[in-house]
Design a protein around this motif. Structure first.
Motif, mmCIF file in Angstrom:
data_model
loop_
_atom_site.group_PDB
_atom_site.id
_atom_site.type_symbol
_atom_site.label_atom_id
_atom_site.label_comp_id
_atom_site.label_asym_id
_atom_site.label_seq_id
_atom_site.Cartn_x
_atom_site.Cartn_y
_atom_site.Cartn_z
ATOM 1 N N TRP A 48 -75.314 -23.757 -17.362
ATOM 2 C CA TRP A 48 -76.805 -23.249 -16.582
ATOM 3 C C TRP A 48 -77.711 -23.399 -16.603
ATOM 4 O O TRP A 48 -78.504 -23.607 -17.437
ATOM 5 C CB TRP A 48 -76.038 -22.065 -17.242
ATOM 6 N N THR A 49 -78.279 -22.951 -15.212
ATOM 7 C CA THR A 49 -79.818 -22.837 -15.142
ATOM 8 C C THR A 49 -80.235 -21.907 -16.194
ATOM 9 O O THR A 49 -79.835 -21.469 -15.943
ATOM 10 C CB THR A 49 -79.998 -22.987 -13.467
ATOM 11 N N VAL A 50 -81.927 -22.232 -16.244
ATOM 12 C CA VAL A 50 -82.808 -21.706 -16.981
ATOM 13 C C VAL A 50 -83.511 -20.657 -16.022
ATOM 14 O O VAL A 50 -83.329 -20.922 -14.901
ATOM 15 C CB VAL A 50 -83.506 -22.333 -16.989
ATOM 16 N N PRO A 51 -83.156 -19.432 -16.209
ATOM 17 C CA PRO A 51 -83.772 -18.497 -15.425
ATOM 18 C C PRO A 51 -85.313 -18.633 -14.789
ATOM 19 O O PRO A 51 -85.780 -18.948 -16.188
ATOM 20 C CB PRO A 51 -83.799 -17.030 -15.644
ATOM 21 N N ASN A 52 -86.142 -18.417 -13.488
ATOM 22 C CA ASN A 52 -87.513 -19.073 -13.691
ATOM 23 C C ASN A 52 -88.464 -17.961 -12.668
ATOM 24 O O ASN A 52 -87.331 -17.398 -12.308
ATOM 25 C CB ASN A 52 -88.023 -20.282 -13.417
ATOM 26 N N LYS A 53 -88.724 -17.895 -11.660
ATOM 27 C CA LYS A 53 -90.183 -17.283 -10.996
ATOM 28 C C LYS A 53 -88.769 -17.621 -9.638
ATOM 29 O O LYS A 53 -88.459 -16.497 -9.113
ATOM 30 C CB LYS A 53 -91.000 -17.617 -11.069
ATOM 31 N N ASP A 54 -88.608 -18.898 -9.120
ATOM 32 C CA ASP A 54 -88.135 -19.814 -8.012
ATOM 33 C C ASP A 54 -86.578 -19.103 -8.328
ATOM 34 O O ASP A 54 -86.402 -18.766 -6.974
ATOM 35 C CB ASP A 54 -88.165 -20.469 -8.050
ATOM 36 N N ARG A 55 -86.014 -18.826 -9.015
ATOM 37 C CA ARG A 55 -84.458 -18.872 -9.021
ATOM 38 C C ARG A 55 -84.518 -18.112 -10.156
ATOM 39 O O ARG A 55 -84.203 -18.419 -11.563
ATOM 40 C CB ARG A 55 -84.137 -19.962 -9.463
ATOM 41 N N PRO A 56 -83.753 -16.368 -10.040
ATOM 42 C CA PRO A 56 -84.825 -15.779 -11.547
ATOM 43 C C PRO A 56 -83.296 -15.318 -11.661
ATOM 44 O O PRO A 56 -82.613 -14.952 -13.047
ATOM 45 C CB PRO A 56 -84.501 -14.243 -10.781
ATOM 46 N N ILE A 57 -81.718 -15.859 -11.038
ATOM 47 C CA ILE A 57 -80.900 -15.458 -11.446
ATOM 48 C C ILE A 57 -79.981 -16.926 -12.207
ATOM 49 O O ILE A 57 -79.795 -17.856 -11.397
ATOM 50 C CB ILE A 57 -79.733 -15.063 -10.216
ATOM 51 N N PRO A 58 -79.024 -17.127 -12.645
ATOM 52 C CA PRO A 58 -78.935 -17.996 -13.817
ATOM 53 C C PRO A 58 -77.756 -18.924 -11.732
ATOM 54 O O PRO A 58 -76.854 -18.114 -11.676
ATOM 55 C CB PRO A 58 -78.561 -17.919 -15.097
ATOM 56 N N LYS A 59 -77.078 -19.868 -12.555
ATOM 57 C CA LYS A 59 -76.565 -20.596 -11.809
ATOM 58 C C LYS A 59 -75.834 -21.040 -12.102
ATOM 59 O O LYS A 59 -76.166 -22.519 -13.051
ATOM 60 C CB LYS A 59 -76.877 -21.174 -10.566
ATOM 61 N N VAL A 60 -74.246 -21.738 -12.488
ATOM 62 C CA VAL A 60 -73.140 -22.586 -12.586
ATOM 63 C C VAL A 60 -73.408 -24.039 -12.549
ATOM 64 O O VAL A 60 -73.182 -24.080 -10.789
ATOM 65 C CB VAL A 60 -72.214 -22.419 -13.203
ATOM 66 N N MET A 61 -73.693 -25.264 -13.211
ATOM 67 C CA MET A 61 -73.927 -26.309 -12.436
ATOM 68 C C MET A 61 -72.366 -26.930 -13.364
ATOM 69 O O MET A 61 -72.038 -27.067 -14.363
ATOM 70 C CB MET A 61 -74.730 -26.513 -13.323
ATOM 71 N N ASN A 62 -72.498 -28.211 -12.420
ATOM 72 C CA ASN A 62 -70.714 -29.544 -12.501
ATOM 73 C C ASN A 62 -70.014 -28.706 -13.279
ATOM 74 O O ASN A 62 -69.429 -28.685 -14.208
ATOM 75 C CB ASN A 62 -71.832 -29.968 -13.938
ATOM 76 N N GLN A 63 -69.390 -27.454 -12.635
ATOM 77 C CA GLN A 63 -68.436 -26.863 -12.803
ATOM 78 C C GLN A 63 -67.095 -27.781 -12.557
ATOM 79 O O GLN A 63 -66.152 -26.959 -13.553
ATOM 80 C CB GLN A 63 -67.929 -25.289 -11.621
ATOM 81 N N GLY A 64 -66.857 -28.670 -11.802
ATOM 82 C CA GLY A 64 -66.004 -29.527 -11.556
ATOM 83 C C GLY A 64 -66.080 -30.425 -12.345
ATOM 84 O O GLY A 64 -64.840 -31.395 -12.149
ATOM 85 N N GLY A 65 -66.660 -30.791 -12.935
ATOM 86 C CA GLY A 65 -67.126 -32.067 -13.717
ATOM 87 C C GLY A 65 -67.271 -33.324 -12.528
ATOM 88 O O GLY A 65 -66.624 -34.348 -12.701
ATOM 89 N N LEU A 66 -68.784 -32.621 -11.759
ATOM 90 C CA LEU A 66 -68.727 -33.568 -10.808
ATOM 91 C C LEU A 66 -69.498 -35.287 -10.834
ATOM 92 O O LEU A 66 -69.854 -35.846 -10.566
ATOM 93 C CB LEU A 66 -69.757 -33.185 -9.971
#
Length: 692
Positions: free
Chosen positions: A300-318
């Motif tokens: 998961w991404t770390v929340p910051n000012k530009d992206r306050p909501i965390p986002k899951v990354m590499n979910q499908g093992g890309l």
């Protein structure tokens, strides 16, 4: 303000000892109101003076000389303080070194100590031994109580709420299995308890450490020795293996001593292994074990000012490359491995594997021990001699099939005189060589072992080989000697070909009152054995006294004829005791009151004894004989008809003693008139009794 109030208030900011040292303000009256005498208070009330300089006035103040004496006295007590034990030690030293010790026995202290020990043992004996038979556990757990318990209750599996679980079977969990062992024609009734699914035992995890042989291990060793003796001729060689200092260090820590540690070089005793999963081989590729060092997977991404909501990354093992999931990452990245660490079981297995190859493939003796025909002296012949391998034999002679390699080994690790662990191994082998090959054979086995000295002995009685190894490990069968030492891993081992075959279950019955029947028979059998065992114990005691007398006669240089008589008496006592022991064993039934769950029958007529026992238990004691494998109703009816009278007497006897136990009437003592009446009746009966 009192002293305790001051300590309580100031204790929040200052330790207790410092408050006592710094209480000058309190003693000077700084923290409390000044206390004046009646005369001083009258002067103040009259108004002549407004204030009196009594800030240094302390009530109960001691003089300077008294304070100095008390300080010096306390200092002297501190310097010359002796505890009670110090005073006792000083008195004992003074007693030992005084010029005149007086008329005092040198063994007085020993006698006093011995008397105290005997008094403690007598006190413990009074506590442990019951005063009467009614206070012993057998008065509450005898066969009569077991009969009543069986009649009142029925065994079943219940859950924690006292109800039958849905998934549990409805059959009774306790059964009596009739079992047979073919190699010695032995039968036994064994109580078996089925463990419910809700009470499954925990799995064994972690390393195994033991301090002594368990009763189950001793039983397996005895059975293996008896099986080998009955079916394969028995063990013929007793071998003891020891360890060198380097190997002991490898056993107890996987380390080396100081000198070897410096000279270890690339063979370091400690290594580190990376705990990572390995790559998976694709279809058509060769399986490899290369560890994956990169960690990836979903994150998961770390929340910051530009992206306050965390986002899951590499979910499908890309992400491409050799990655493993973050969930598969081990707890510890590295594991320390001791490359020199080993165990007794590993070393014995290596030795026995090599010895088995020698036994089955043959070997070459580098020398032989021969006898000079002229002088009769022994000499060493250095010519090499080929020793043939061992093959199985049948009625026509040797075959091409290799013979089995029989062995039993038991390890122990007691402390030596210096308190250090002394591991060694006792081994039984069914392997013997002629006398002229013994020296080369022993040399070859010691070379294979390679960790110390190996001692070989010939067993004179192969049928009693099991007692050799049990005696060597400290009478483990009795369970009283716990000095066998702590051992990691396996403590004993038996060859697959030397293991006694398991019991075969012939039939399974409901237990019902069988445990009570077995315990009742145990009482009867022990009553029959007691007088014979008393005679055996007397013979053993006489034998010990004769052995002592023989040692004294040898020390005093008595005539040879006298010593031969003592030796003949020892042999005669041994034979008499062995004859009585054979009488006990000839009964062919083994049962004990301490074990009400098993009864064993052995001998040539063991099958007929089992049949008689089952008929008697079903007819004379009311055993239902409900078999789970086939119907026994006809046998039960026959047993009831044969033992109907005995079963009726058994029920009447139990009913009578039950009524006596429940009777609460008070038995009154007979008065003098009643006693004189019965005396007169006895005299009259004696007068008319015919003589002769």
């Amino acid at each position: 303000m009192e002293t305790k109030d001051l300590l309580y208030i100031a204790g929040a900011v200052m330790p207790h000892d410092k408050i006592k040292r710094n209480d000058a303000s309190y003693n000077a009256g700084f923290l409390v109101s000044k206390i004046y005498t009646d005369q001083e208070q009258a002067i103040l009330d009259a108004g002549f003076i407004k204030k009196m300089p009594i800030y240094d006035r302390v009530l109960g103040k001691k003089s300077k000389r008294q304070l100095d004496v008390e300080i010096r006295t306390d200092a002297f007590k501190r310097l010359n303080f002796r505890s009670e034990h110090d005073r006792e030690a000083a008195a004992r030293i003074a007693e030992d070194y005084r010029p005149v010790k007086g008329r005092k026995s040198p063994t007085e202290n020993y006698r006093h100590r011995k008397e105290r020990q005997m008094q403690s043992l007598r006190l413990l004996g009074k506590v442990l031994r019951p005063k009467t038979e009614l206070e012993s556990p057998e008065s509450y757990f005898n066969h009569d109580v077991l009969y009543d318990t069986t009649a009142r209750s029925k065994p079943q599996i219940l859950n924690q709420n006292g109800k039958r679980a849905r998934g549990e079977p409805k059959k009774i969990p306790i059964s009596m299995n009739l079992m047979h062992r073919e190699w010695d024609n032995t039968f036994k009734f064994q109580a078996i308890t089925e463990t419910p699914a809700s009470a499954a035992p925990d799995a064994n995890t972690g390393e195994r450490f033991t301090e002594k042989l368990s009763s189950r291990s001793v039983r397996k060793i005895f059975e293996a020795a008896a099986y080998t003796s009955a079916c394969h001729g028995g063990f013929t060689t007793f071998l003891t293996l020891t360890f060198t200092k380097e190997q002991r260090l490898a056993l107890f820590g996987g380390m080396t001593d100081g000198e070897n540690y410096v000279l270890a070089g690339p063979h370091h005793p400690i290594g580190y292994k990376r705990n990572m999963i390995t790559t998976r081989a694709k279809r058509g590729e060769k399986k490899v074990g290369n560890p994956i060092v990169d960690i990836a997977g979903e994150y998961w991404t770390v929340p910051n000012k530009d992206r306050p909501i965390p986002k899951v990354m590499n979910q499908g093992g890309l992400i491409a490359g050799d990655y493993c999931d973050i969930k598969s990452k081990p707890k510890h990245t590295y594991t320390m491995e001791k490359t020199l660490e080993t165990s007794i079981g590993k070393e014995v297995s290596r030795f026995l594997d090599a010895a088995k190859k020698l036994y089955q493939r043959g070997w070459v003796a580098d020398h032989t021990v021969e006898t000079d025909p002229e002088s009769g002296a022994l000499y060493c012949d250095l010519r090499r001699l080929k020793v043939e391998p061992h093959f199985k034999e049948n009625e026509f002679g040797p075959t091409e099939e290799l013979e089995d390699f029989h062995y039993i080994w038991v390890a122990e690790c007691p402390e030596n005189q210096d308190g250090e662990p002394n591991p060694h191994i006792h081994v039984l082998l069914r392997w013997s060589v002629p006398h002229y090959l013994f020296s080369a054979w022993a040399k070859r086995l010691e070379k294979i072992w390679g960790h110390g000295f190996a001692n070989l002995e010939r067993i004179r009685k192969p049928e009693a080989a099991g007692s050799y190894i049990i005696k060597a490990v400290g009478y483990a069968a009795k369970g009283d000697d716990a000095s066998q030492g702590l051992i990691k891993g396996n403590r004993y081992g038996v060859a697959k070909c030397s293991r006694a075959p398991d019991w075969k279950c012939l039939a399974s019955f409901d237990a019902d009152n069988m445990t009570a029947i077995i315990k009742e028979l145990g009482y009867k059998l022990e009553q029959w054995k007691k007088p014979i065992r008393r005679r055996v114990n007397k013979l053993y005691a006489a034998k010990e006294q004769t052995i002592k007398a023989q040692a004294i006669a040898k020390q005093q240089a008595k005539p040879e004829e006298h010593r031969k008589k003592l030796q003949q008496r020892i042999i005669r006592l041994e034979k008499e005791a062995e004859k009585l022991n054979k009488t006990i064993r000839s009964r062919g039934v083994h049962i004990s009151t301490t074990n009400r769950f098993c009864i064993t029958f052995e001998g040539e007529d063991a099958a007929s004894k089992v049949d008689k026992f089952m008929l008697w238990a079903a007819g004379a004691r009311g055993w239902p004989m409900q078999c789970r494998d086939f119907s026994c109703d006809d046998i039960k009816q026959e047993a009831d008809a044969i033992y109907a009278d005995q079963f009726t007497r058994f029920l009447d006897k139990r009913s009578y003693w039950g009524a006596v136990l429940k009777d609460n009437r008070v038995i009154e003592d007979a008065d003098e008139a009643e006693i004189s009446y019965w005396h007169s009746m006895r005299e009259e009966a004696m007068r008319y009794m015919p003589l002769g």
